[in-house]
Design an enzyme around this catalytic site. Structure first.
Site, PDB file in Angstrom:
ATOM      1  NE  ARG A 173       2.169 -14.554 -22.183  1.00  0.00           N
ATOM      2  CZ  ARG A 173       2.780 -15.590 -22.730  1.00  0.00           C
ATOM      3  NH1 ARG A 173       3.186 -15.531 -24.002  1.00  0.00           N
ATOM      4  NH2 ARG A 173       2.990 -16.684 -22.037  1.00  0.00           N
ATOM      5  CD  GLU A 178      -5.355 -13.805 -15.953  1.00  0.00           C
ATOM      6  OE1 GLU A 178      -5.762 -14.131 -14.837  1.00  0.00           O
ATOM      7  OE2 GLU A 178      -4.319 -13.143 -16.134  1.00  0.00           O
ATOM      8  NE  ARG A 191      -1.053 -20.532 -21.209  1.00  0.00           N
ATOM      9  CZ  ARG A 191      -0.502 -19.816 -22.162  1.00  0.00           C
ATOM     10  NH1 ARG A 191      -0.228 -20.375 -23.338  1.00  0.00           N
ATOM     11  NH2 ARG A 191      -0.204 -18.550 -21.964  1.00  0.00           N
TER      12      ARG A 191
END
Lengths: 342, 342
Positions: free
Chosen positions: A71, A284, A290
């Site tokens: 991450r 990504e 999101r």
């Protein structure tokens, strides 16, 4: 075959963050530092964290393989000293190696490096070699600003960075130029620092002549190259004023931009300005953004939709963005896939 | 009428730079500091510096009026202390006032502010008031990073900046968020620092809620908004994750982007993503990029060609980008023009 050139293990089991918090709490208090072996995550937990997240979305969206590194925001090279970063890098790289081992057909490993502010970049080389030679990393993330937003490192064209490029060139491994969390209140991490770093790194390459010294080195500038393609005329014009008018486009022999641009007009701009050979498909996913775009009903980071829809790529070019360009940029991935008959 | 919303006096007679060099050389040695009255530039020299440069190009390219402020890279707020910046600001603002006075139909004045790193932003207010109330400035350039690339000021949404916004709101004057020279080796001034600052400032506005406190304040983010329009989906998605999904587009009631984007695909992206009411025509001519694009045979910074050619604006929208939007963003310019029957 559709390869996502830029993914991170953003969904690791919570034990990872708990271990990291204990490590951070023990900075300056080594007796209380957690040991690497205190972090115990079963294969089943790793499988679950992948199958319910990235793998599910890869299947839904139709991508075959993701290059998967630790991450980015968790790298946080500014925290602690070199020893802290080294231990943390080994742990994070080991986890990505386990993901790639558990899902060999769906994930290839990328690595983070144990950078630390003010520390000689060459110190990362043992972990770089371990990640590539023992764990199978096909790319490393190189942070041009390990300070986390204070930008006190020399430009990536400076000879201080050369020991890393020598090893990358020797191993046939590219670097993705990728910063981590901003600890500077001026810079939002994913809304400013990431994009600024992409722009900054590209302009450093325009100023310098790095690939004269490292003709086989490949760099990926993520997030669609920051502001560079949108301001391509500015960059071409600045290079022209530096008396090297062809330098910007010459850079694209060694530099790739990915497609982590989260709306159709952005991908249309990227594909209209940058030659398709220098574009790598990437999303990504489960990263900075999101949610679902209320205008389209689809996830912002479902970049395959934009790449599929753009009128600026021929079918042949689109196929290359999805596979051939990624295999060219990541030679060790290509070798692995070829060995497996893919 | 075609108004260029963003120009700088980059072509001032060389005496200005000589005076500045003497001022810098005398930092810490006040006895040898030059006096403001030591700088003597005749009206004829000013006329010549304008007529052979900006005015010539304005006539060639077909723009009527330029909003004209001190050279951005020369502001260099990081040099010296507040007193140095104050003296320098007064000199530079006086010169722009003289340009606007000599060519009242072709130039309107913008001002720089005597910012200084680590100094309370409120200290700029006397010069701000002088520039607007005595010299006729219609916009001020506000540097979000007076350190010149170290970014140690709070975000522009921080209450430390509020005294400036209170005066701007009172006076009906917008601010263009514009950094100056980078003294950080990581950041090329016009290829990285300028664009990064635009992106950074816009993201600060996304994080904050500045216009709830200053509903009448107007900010211009120059250079086409940095990376923001190219990554508009990212910004919308980040705002969505902050539980304020409409915030990014709501900002455009108070925020304007200019057209200092030096190629056609960039202007096409800008005009396809940003509502035309929030776009101001500008070129920053004879600025960062001064050459001719070998692909088009025209100057990179001749942005009117791109605005004229883009298919994304109706004739009505294009006319508004050239005039009405600028007059709305710069109310004092509008009042002056109206008083003159224009």
């Amino acid at each position: 075959m559709i390869i996502d050139a830029h993914g991170h293990y953003t969904t690791a089991p919570p034990q990872l963050e708990e271990w990291r918090n204990r490590q951070i709490a023990a900075i300056g208090d080594p007796a209380n530092a957690p040991r690497p072996e205190d972090l115990v995550i079963s294969d089943d937990k790793i499988r679950e964290s992948i199958e319910t997240n990235q793998l599910r979305l890869m299947d839904e969206r139709g991508s075959d393989l993701t290059v998967f590194s630790p991450r980015a925001s968790f790298m946080a090279h500014h925290i602690g000293d070199y020893a802290v970063s080294e231990t943390w890098s080994r742990i994070c790289n080991d986890l990505c190696h386990r993901v790639a081992t558990l899902f060999p057909d769906r994930f290839a490993m990328g690595a983070m490096l144990p950078q630390s502010p003010g520390v000689d970049p060459a110190t990362v080389i043992p972990e770089l070699r371990r990640a590539v030679e023992e764990l199978g990393a096909v790319v490393v993330n190189l942070n041009p600003d390990p300070s986390g937003g204070h930008w006190d490192s020399p430009p990536i064209t400076d000879t201080q960075w050369y020991p890393i490029y020598e090893v990358l060139s020797e191993l046939g491994v590219p670097a993705m130029v990728h910063v981590s969390t901003s600890c500077n209140a001026a810079f939002h991490t994913t809304g400013a620092h990431y994009l600024n770093a992409d722009t900054t790194a590209f302009m450093q390459l325009v100023q310098g002549d790095l690939f004269a010294d490292f003709p086989d080195l490949r760099l990926i500038i993520p997030h669609g190259g920051g502001a560079a393609p949108y301001h391509w005329g500015r960059f071409r014009g600045l290079a022209d004023m530096m008396k090297k008018p062809d330098h910007v486009e010459a850079l694209l022999r060694n530099v790739f931009f990915d497609t982590c641009v989260y709306h159709q007009p952005g991908i249309d701009l990227l594909t209209s300005v940058i030659p398709s050979e220098s574009i790598l498909f990437a999303s990504e996913m489960i990263g900075a953004v999101r949610g679902i775009d209320s205008r389209t009903g689809h996830f912002f980071d479902d970049t395959k939709r934009y790449v599929d829809a753009t009128p600026n790529l021929t079918d042949e070019q689109r196929t290359a963005v999805y596979e051939a360009n990624v295999r060219r940029a990541y030679p060790r991935l290509d070798a692995t896939l070829t060995a497996r008959g893919r």
